[in-house]
Design an enzyme around this catalytic site. Structure first.
Site, PDB file in Angstrom:
ATOM      1  CB  SER A  29      -0.888   0.007   1.239  1.00 19.56           C
ATOM      2  OG  SER A  29      -1.630  -1.182   1.291  1.00 19.56           O
ATOM      3  CB  SER A  31       2.426   7.268  -3.234  1.00 19.16           C
ATOM      4  OG  SER A  31       3.547   7.457  -2.401  1.00 19.16           O
ATOM      5  CG  ASP A  86       4.047  -2.946   1.792  1.00 17.30           C
ATOM      6  OD1 ASP A  86       3.621  -1.857   1.377  1.00 17.30           O
ATOM      7  OD2 ASP A  86       3.541  -3.545   2.767  1.00 17.30           O
ATOM      8  N   GLY A  87       5.833  -0.618   0.291  1.00 18.41           N
ATOM      9  CA  GLY A  87       6.577   0.592   0.600  1.00 18.41           C
ATOM     10  C   GLY A  87       6.941   0.631   2.077  1.00 18.41           C
ATOM     11  N   GLY A 100       2.926   2.121   8.096  1.00 16.36           N
ATOM     12  CA  GLY A 100       1.644   2.536   8.667  1.00 16.36           C
ATOM     13  C   GLY A 100       1.315   3.993   8.460  1.00 16.36           C
ATOM     14  CD  GLU A 108       1.113  -1.435   4.618  1.00 16.03           C
ATOM     15  OE1 GLU A 108       1.227  -0.794   3.576  1.00 16.03           O
ATOM     16  OE2 GLU A 108       1.470  -0.992   5.718  1.00 16.03           O
TER      17      GLU A 108
HETATM   18  C1  5RP Z   1       0.923   2.345   4.425  1.00 14.89           C
HETATM   19  C2  5RP Z   1       2.393   2.136   4.366  1.00 14.89           C
HETATM   20  C3  5RP Z   1       3.103   2.631   3.162  1.00 14.89           C
HETATM   21  O1  5RP Z   1       3.759   1.575   2.544  1.00 14.89           O
HETATM   22  C4  5RP Z   1       4.074   3.683   3.615  1.00 14.89           C
HETATM   23  O2  5RP Z   1       3.342   4.721   4.276  1.00 14.89           O
HETATM   24  C5  5RP Z   1       4.865   4.290   2.437  1.00 14.89           C
HETATM   25  O3  5RP Z   1       4.012   5.004   1.594  1.00 14.89           O
HETATM   26  P1  5RP Z   1       4.562   5.865   0.371  1.00 14.89           P
HETATM   27  O4  5RP Z   1       5.098   4.896  -0.634  1.00 14.89           O
HETATM   28  O5  5RP Z   1       3.328   6.608  -0.114  1.00 14.89           O
HETATM   29  O6  5RP Z   1       5.593   6.803   0.896  1.00 14.89           O
HETATM   30  O7  5RP Z   1       3.011   1.584   5.244  1.00 14.89           O
HETATM   31  O8  5RP Z   1       0.400   1.923   5.649  1.00 14.89           O
END
Ligand code: 5RP
Length: 232
Positions: A29, A31, A86-87, A100, A108
């Site tokens: 999840s 961006s 995942d990010g 988070g 996640e």
């Molecule tokens: C969501 C997360 C996302 O992976 C984390 O916030 C990174 O998001 P981004 O790629 O938008 O910086 O843990 O719960």
């Protein structure tokens, strides 16, 4: 597209190249993960990934998977997850993570911990010396218990703050119908121990410390106008 998005796009493309036909794939999840889902969607549309099945880590991920025509399945329908991408909000030198920021860390962690291989995709701004340096630790709690969990986190030396929604009055509600206490721990030196201690508090679903889970971190970087991806 700004620089940070360019970095996210490059790192996501590199991770999408790791996906193979017939895999069960965990979709992260945020961006950066959203760029990844779009890239996997393009490969599926080109016929490169027959038999691919995807397990989402949030409603965001399942909506994006639908829009990109990815076949979805659920945790209870699969025997294993081959790869999850995942990010992260923070990555420390031992590849431990804070997650988070998007409020999805409980789901996640279920998917990421189940995967045979977890690849994290970040831009270089996410690298830190110590977890908790740039953002507080998100703790997902049952709404009926948030006051008592808040007290316990304070007793442990944390400074919890109830995360508020942006376009709705009141607290943010997670995909699982819970609240989040963003908790600042000023001297976070042992993330593994803290992860366990927080999860032992009655009323806590899970927290955003991901210790010992990442197998590989791909970092998008820019130097003299050129983009490249570093592997950690
Ligand atoms: C969501 C997360 C996302 O992976 C984390 O916030 C990174 O998001 P981004 O790629 O938008 O910086 O843990 O719960």
């Amino acid at each position: 597209m700004d620089l940070q998005d360019e970095l996210k796009k490059h790192v996501a493309a590199k991770a999408a190249d790791m996906v193979q036909p017939n895999m069960v794939l965990g979709l992260g999840s945020g961006s950066t993960a959203a760029f990844f889902v779009a890239d996997v969607g393009r490969r599926v549309a080109a016929g490169e990934l027959p038999g691919l099945q995807c397990v989402p880590t949030s409603f965001q991920a399942s909506v994006l998977a639908n829009r990109n025509s990815l076949a979805l399945t659920t945790l209870n329908e699969v025997d294993r997850i081959d790869l999850a991408v995942d990010g992260a909000d923070e990555v420390d030198p031992k590849l431990n993570l804070t997650k988070g920021g998007g409020g999805c860390h409980t789901e996640e962690k279920l998917v990421d911990a189940r995967a045979d291989k977890l690849v994290i995709v970040v831009d270089s701004s996410k690298l830190v010396e110590r977890l908790g340096q740039k953002m507080p630790i998100p703790v997902e709690v049952l709404p009926l218990a948030y006051r008592q969990v808040e007290q316990k986190l304070t007793d442990m030396g944390g400074k919890p703050e109830l995360r508020m929604a942006k376009a709705k009055a009141g607290p943010l509600i997670t995909d699982q119908g819970n609240f989040i206490l963003d908790t600042d721990f000023e001297h976070l030196s042992n993330p593994g121990q803290l992860e366990e201690q927080i999860n032992n508090i009655p009323g806590v679903l899970d927290n955003g410390l991901f210790v010992g889970l990442a197998d590989k971190v791909l970092v998008g970087e820019e130097e003299n106008g050129k983009f490249h991806v570093r592997e950690l």
